[in-house]
Design an enzyme around this catalytic site. Sequence first.
Site, PDB file in Angstrom:
ATOM      1  N   SER A 310      45.173  32.273  45.590  1.00 59.33           N
ATOM      2  CA  SER A 310      44.531  32.554  44.317  1.00 59.33           C
ATOM      3  C   SER A 310      44.452  34.038  43.997  1.00 59.33           C
ATOM      4  O   SER A 310      45.450  34.672  43.748  1.00 59.33           O
ATOM      5  CB  SER A 310      43.130  31.929  44.294  1.00 59.33           C
ATOM      6  OG  SER A 310      43.221  30.544  44.473  1.00 59.33           O
ATOM      7  N   ASP A 321      55.510  43.085  42.170  1.00 58.83           N
ATOM      8  CA  ASP A 321      56.314  43.207  40.949  1.00 58.83           C
ATOM      9  C   ASP A 321      56.406  44.644  40.470  1.00 58.83           C
ATOM     10  O   ASP A 321      57.421  45.066  39.925  1.00 58.83           O
ATOM     11  CB  ASP A 321      55.727  42.328  39.839  1.00 58.83           C
ATOM     12  CG  ASP A 321      56.095  40.856  40.011  1.00 58.83           C
ATOM     13  OD1 ASP A 321      56.714  40.527  41.040  1.00 58.83           O
ATOM     14  OD2 ASP A 321      55.765  40.055  39.122  1.00 58.83           O
ATOM     15  N   LYS A 335      48.477  28.947  45.155  1.00 58.63           N
ATOM     16  CA  LYS A 335      47.546  28.429  44.144  1.00 58.63           C
ATOM     17  C   LYS A 335      47.574  29.342  42.925  1.00 58.63           C
ATOM     18  O   LYS A 335      47.041  30.436  42.956  1.00 58.63           O
ATOM     19  CB  LYS A 335      46.126  28.342  44.686  1.00 58.63           C
ATOM     20  CG  LYS A 335      45.181  27.744  43.659  1.00 58.63           C
ATOM     21  CD  LYS A 335      43.756  27.806  44.103  1.00 58.63           C
ATOM     22  CE  LYS A 335      42.850  27.304  42.975  1.00 58.63           C
ATOM     23  NZ  LYS A 335      42.971  28.148  41.769  1.00 58.63           N
TER      24      LYS A 335
END
Length: 445
Positions: A310, A321, A335
């Site tokens: 999460s 990224d 998740k």
Amino acid sequence: MLHSSRLTSLAMTVALVIAAPLAHAADPVAAPGKAAAPVTAPAAKNPLPLEELRTFAEVMDRIKAAYVEPVDDKTLLENAIKGMLSNLDPHSAYLGPEDFAELQESTSGEFGGLGIEVGVEDGFVKVVSPIDDTPASRAGIQAGDLIVKINGQPTRGQSMTEAVDKMRGKVGEKITLTLVRDGGQPFDVTVARAIIQVKSVRAQMLEDGYGYLRITQFQVKTGEEVTKALAQLRKQNGNKKLNGLVLDLRNNPGGVLQAAVETADNFLTSGLIVYTKGRLPNSELRFNADPVDQSEGVPLVVLINGGSASASEIVAGALQDQKRGVLMGTDSFGKGSVQTVLPLTNDRALKLTTALYYTPNGRSIQAQGIVPDVEVRQGKVTADADSETFKEADLQGHLGNGNGGADRPTPQASPASKKARPQDGDFQLSQALALLKGLKVTRGN
């Protein structure tokens, strides 16, 4: 660090892993005990399913009439609501008063208790560590003490959860623990419960110039704690910029979405951190980094594993990224959904999945997880004895260094050099530190 424009009328949250009995969530949209503000949903295209409602009423009547024991309407209806939520997805749930209160405690990091971390050993509850400046530490409770009774009730055979529930409670109330220390005779300690603040961030230096920052879960104040921890590490490094930092998100089950955004923002100066998509307009959010870099651009290795879920994956995904750090470890949990807590009347609430989140590059983590840049599985670290017992500089009458440098004979072992360090018994952490040292050599900074 977070701009007010990021806030929304819905308190968005990222919950714990599927195995957790109660998922963490963000601040509710209304005060406990008050009904939530209405949520605008898409207009219903179909009328109420009357046939199914008749069946529901018939089943309820049959249960009340024929079940082996009497069942009241309230119990049947609450069970029906729980079933309705539990069959949507693993993270949507109906929260009764106790579950809702526990959720609020866990996300705030505050609860009424004694201030001890406990475990179970040989069937007894054992004190792992008293937390500084809490009723337990002031009462003299020590690490290693066995808690054999709580208010006169034996703890042997109880689960740790049962024992913790008995020690938590109303602030100001007194509780008596019967302790055994070092195999001695049992003795009683009476302690009054107080507000306990649990920090979710731990920071320390691994070696000169290299810091370690561990986040155990994402609570409301975690982002602020990370900011303070970075300042603390710089101070411990002689007020100089670190050569490298390990951010440890292993076995971090998640928590508050806002805290994850604030944490990532400590390491980023621009660009997208995360965005969410859902059916409701106010569930579609975008979070961008501000220009302030609390980490000073320090070379970064982020540790993740299958227990990173999460909110942990939000932070890891953003840093990966944006090429801000190297992810190391094993695949994360996967998740990628967001839960909204909607308070109801009578101190109850709905925890409802309302959106999926996406990393800056548009990746959905849901059911896939994050793949680390460098896969390193955890292994057992054992220290071999140094076979190097003699050097040229130890030889009598050896020649001096050609450039006039000082001799470097075999160092004498000292007690200080044998002091245990976190990386000594943690293979993944030791590999992260080695990578940071290599980056410093190759980059020359």
